[in-house]
Design a protein around this motif. Sequence first.
Motif, mmCIF file in Angstrom:
data_model
loop_
_atom_site.group_PDB
_atom_site.id
_atom_site.type_symbol
_atom_site.label_atom_id
_atom_site.label_comp_id
_atom_site.label_asym_id
_atom_site.label_seq_id
_atom_site.Cartn_x
_atom_site.Cartn_y
_atom_site.Cartn_z
ATOM 1 N N SER A 9 0.796 -1.226 0.000
ATOM 2 C CA SER A 9 0.000 0.000 0.000
ATOM 3 C C SER A 9 0.828 1.276 0.000
ATOM 4 O O SER A 9 0.348 2.325 -0.423
ATOM 5 C CB SER A 9 -0.936 0.020 1.214
ATOM 6 O OG SER A 9 -0.180 0.036 2.410
ATOM 7 N N CYS A 10 2.086 1.201 0.477
ATOM 8 C CA CYS A 10 2.894 2.419 0.552
ATOM 9 C C CYS A 10 4.311 2.148 0.055
ATOM 10 O O CYS A 10 4.520 2.016 -1.147
ATOM 11 C CB CYS A 10 2.889 2.961 1.983
ATOM 12 S SG CYS A 10 3.595 4.626 2.137
ATOM 13 N N PRO A 42 5.787 8.773 -4.461
ATOM 14 C CA PRO A 42 4.931 7.717 -5.015
ATOM 15 C C PRO A 42 5.511 7.000 -6.231
ATOM 16 O O PRO A 42 5.449 5.774 -6.321
ATOM 17 C CB PRO A 42 3.637 8.461 -5.363
ATOM 18 C CG PRO A 42 3.589 9.588 -4.381
ATOM 19 C CD PRO A 42 5.019 10.015 -4.227
ATOM 20 N N GLY A 79 -6.651 -1.553 -0.887
ATOM 21 C CA GLY A 79 -6.626 -0.146 -0.559
ATOM 22 C C GLY A 79 -6.957 0.030 0.914
ATOM 23 O O GLY A 79 -7.247 -0.954 1.598
ATOM 24 N N PRO A 80 -6.877 1.247 1.429
ATOM 25 C CA PRO A 80 -6.375 2.459 0.784
ATOM 26 C C PRO A 80 -4.848 2.510 0.774
ATOM 27 O O PRO A 80 -4.194 1.710 1.437
ATOM 28 C CB PRO A 80 -6.965 3.564 1.652
ATOM 29 C CG PRO A 80 -7.042 2.946 3.014
ATOM 30 C CD PRO A 80 -7.384 1.503 2.794
ATOM 31 N N LEU A 82 -1.241 4.353 -1.670
ATOM 32 C CA LEU A 82 -0.771 5.026 -2.875
ATOM 33 C C LEU A 82 -1.182 4.191 -4.086
ATOM 34 O O LEU A 82 -0.868 3.001 -4.159
ATOM 35 C CB LEU A 82 0.749 5.169 -2.844
ATOM 36 C CG LEU A 82 1.342 5.999 -1.697
ATOM 37 C CD1 LEU A 82 2.865 5.965 -1.752
ATOM 38 C CD2 LEU A 82 0.829 7.425 -1.746
ATOM 39 N N MET A 83 -1.852 4.793 -5.022
ATOM 40 C CA MET A 83 -2.421 4.038 -6.132
ATOM 41 C C MET A 83 -1.365 3.267 -6.924
ATOM 42 O O MET A 83 -1.556 2.091 -7.262
ATOM 43 C CB MET A 83 -3.200 4.976 -7.060
ATOM 44 C CG MET A 83 -3.889 4.245 -8.208
ATOM 45 S SD MET A 83 -5.022 2.929 -7.652
ATOM 46 C CE MET A 83 -6.413 3.907 -7.104
ATOM 47 N N TYR A 332 -8.144 0.880 -4.758
ATOM 48 C CA TYR A 332 -8.713 2.187 -4.390
ATOM 49 C C TYR A 332 -7.750 2.894 -3.456
ATOM 50 O O TYR A 332 -7.106 2.298 -2.602
ATOM 51 C CB TYR A 332 -10.100 2.047 -3.770
ATOM 52 C CG TYR A 332 -10.181 1.090 -2.594
ATOM 53 C CD1 TYR A 332 -9.783 1.468 -1.316
ATOM 54 C CD2 TYR A 332 -10.685 -0.192 -2.760
ATOM 55 C CE1 TYR A 332 -9.866 0.610 -0.245
ATOM 56 C CE2 TYR A 332 -10.787 -1.083 -1.695
ATOM 57 C CZ TYR A 332 -10.379 -0.667 -0.439
ATOM 58 O OH TYR A 332 -10.455 -1.545 0.628
ATOM 59 N N ALA A 333 -7.635 4.225 -3.631
ATOM 60 C CA ALA A 333 -6.655 4.994 -2.878
ATOM 61 C C ALA A 333 -7.187 5.439 -1.537
ATOM 62 O O ALA A 333 -6.434 5.511 -0.553
ATOM 63 C CB ALA A 333 -6.212 6.217 -3.690
ATOM 64 N N ARG A 334 -8.485 5.724 -1.452
ATOM 65 C CA ARG A 334 -9.033 6.280 -0.218
ATOM 66 C C ARG A 334 -10.303 5.566 0.201
ATOM 67 O O ARG A 334 -11.178 5.300 -0.600
ATOM 68 C CB ARG A 334 -9.370 7.780 -0.374
ATOM 69 C CG ARG A 334 -8.150 8.654 -0.580
ATOM 70 C CD ARG A 334 -8.554 10.105 -0.691
ATOM 71 N NE ARG A 334 -7.405 10.985 -0.864
ATOM 72 C CZ ARG A 334 -6.665 11.448 0.132
ATOM 73 N NH1 ARG A 334 -6.980 11.142 1.377
ATOM 74 N NH2 ARG A 334 -5.634 12.226 -0.095
#
Length: 337
Positions: A9-10, A42, A79-80, A82-83, A332-334
């Motif tokens: 995710s990050c 990112p 998610g959520p 970084l895309m 999904y990012a958020r």
Amino acid sequence: MYILAIESSCDDTSAAVLRDGVLLSNVTANQKVHEEYGGVVPELASRAHQQNIVPVVDAAIKRAGITKEELNAVAFTRGPGLMGSLLVGVSFAKGFARSLGIPMIDVNHLQGHVLAHFIKESEDDNDQPTFPFLCLLVSGGNSQIVKVNSYKDMEILGQTIDDAAGEAIDKCSKVMNLGYPGGPIIDKLARQGNPDAYEFAKPDIAGYDYSFSGLKTSFLYHLRDWIKDDPDFIEHNKEDLAASLEKTIVDILMKKLRKAVKDTGIKQVAVAGGVSANTGLRNAFRDHAKRYGWKIFIPKFSFTTDNAAMIGITGYFKYQDKDFATIDLPAYARVTV
């Protein structure tokens, strides 16, 4: 029943293997490239995930002592986050599961942090909370009080209306030019400082919600005034500054958590997320357990940061309900829990 779990995710690429809910391996590749920029970039993160994901997954399977053909499902963080980072993990999971003809399980990253308390490292590891319990979820991007009714029923009682606790720590560390990531640096310095040396603004927000932007602004303005009188003020007082900042943030977090415990009557209380590695916050949890009779749950340090083990245990619960993902589900990012 074997589950391969993937977390991207990050800026950490992680893979884990669980057998019937018991952790067999948990491998994580960190990215040092972001340190010189003072934060996660990112584009660089997604490129590093592309380099790391195959060797990390391969290592996790080998350390588990199995072959990929023995896997029954692939769980992945949808998610959520970084895309660009998420897309690497999601795409790999889809291709890997499709090639083996096994189901996929999509996992909410924040739910994974909450359910990290259910990771079992052995068959007789039974120190897990019972439902319902409260969880203080604190990380670089989130600060929430969550009422956990079951693994799939989580109610957000309160959350930050602006900055998260971890974000405030990182930004204050950056203002002092202490380096990145700020959390471990502030923690180490705070152990040597006086937590009552300085006072910073504490927000007055109704209910269970949090706010840390005012604290961040207060910290910045105080530093600006002190540096006018002493250009080397930060270097001379960094331990006390770190200790006072940490105390302020912990006080803000625990005040709302005490209110939630009192109002709900739930005394099983857990902490999760990257900031749960902070020594001051852990000590505050232990102090509250003694003073208020809470039964507390504090994760191992290896399960506080982003890791695939928490994705795997969440996937294990969803596997029991045959809650599988379809191939067309996007990242999904958020989103909140």
